[in-house]
Design an enzyme around this catalytic site. Sequence first.
Site, PDB file in Angstrom:
ATOM      1  N   ALA A 155       5.088   2.225   6.159  1.00 42.85           N
ATOM      2  CA  ALA A 155       5.226   1.469   4.917  1.00 42.85           C
ATOM      3  C   ALA A 155       6.400   2.018   4.114  1.00 42.85           C
ATOM      4  O   ALA A 155       6.758   3.199   4.231  1.00 42.85           O
ATOM      5  CB  ALA A 155       3.938   1.557   4.098  1.00 42.85           C
ATOM      6  N   ILE A 156       6.971   1.146   3.289  1.00 47.63           N
ATOM      7  CA  ILE A 156       8.087   1.523   2.424  1.00 47.63           C
ATOM      8  C   ILE A 156       7.790   1.021   1.016  1.00 47.63           C
ATOM      9  O   ILE A 156       7.397  -0.139   0.834  1.00 47.63           O
ATOM     10  CB  ILE A 156       9.413   0.907   2.919  1.00 47.63           C
ATOM     11  CG1 ILE A 156       9.760   1.424   4.309  1.00 47.63           C
ATOM     12  CG2 ILE A 156      10.552   1.217   1.939  1.00 47.63           C
ATOM     13  CD1 ILE A 156      10.955   0.723   4.933  1.00 47.63           C
ATOM     14  N   CYS A 186      -0.089  -4.078   2.083  1.00 43.76           N
ATOM     15  CA  CYS A 186       1.183  -4.706   1.687  1.00 43.76           C
ATOM     16  C   CYS A 186       1.102  -6.230   1.710  1.00 43.76           C
ATOM     17  O   CYS A 186       2.088  -6.913   1.979  1.00 43.76           O
ATOM     18  CB  CYS A 186       2.330  -4.209   2.550  1.00 43.76           C
ATOM     19  SG  CYS A 186       2.622  -2.447   2.349  1.00 43.76           S
TER      20      CYS A 186
END
Length: 225
Positions: A155-156, A186
């Site tokens: 994830a970012i 997300c």
Amino acid sequence: MQQTARKAPPAQVAWSMSAEPVAYAGAVARMETWADAIARGDGPERVWLLEHPPIYTAGTSAKAGDLLEARFPVFKTGRGGEYTYHGPGQRVAYVMLDLKRRKPDVRVFVHDLEEWIIATLAQFDVAGERRRDRIGIWVARAGDLKMGREDKIAAIGVRVRRWVTFHGIALNVNPDLSHFTGIVPCGVKAGGKFGVTSLAALGVQASMKDVDIALTKTFSEVFEK
């Protein structure tokens, strides 16, 4: 002919590592302190490698309906993105860089974070890929890419203040993947097509130290070229 003044190259990035899980609120406070120092020119750019106790975090675009079951503490946070999970077995890398000294372009920075994750996964012979309509890095599920089935492995989520970045990436090394079931990660609803995976679930027996070595190596290849 008048020459255009060139910015001095960024000084060497400092690396910090926490051996034990770090409480989320304290981590954000420390990260913000470091980021403020960087913005003032009073401290070096920094990458912080750590793990958190099991928690859910809600980014600035989080939807209430994506919290399915509050199995763990939930923190609202200033990073971009929606809900995500952090916990033991997941390597979190908080990245505090001065984009004024590099390139003042947030999209380029996020692209470089993606490239960093992809290059790190390649160290373990895992093919990570971007998706235009989905955040994070994805891998095909057991050779099933033709059917559109794939899993998220990293994830970012970032924030930029005074052109200094903070927050960063989370790479699943060997977390308890059942912990993700309390949220829609997300904002991506599964529907049989999308899930969450880890290096361990892909059969890669990598320790956190192995991953840290790979992250350090590939960071210089992406951000210090």
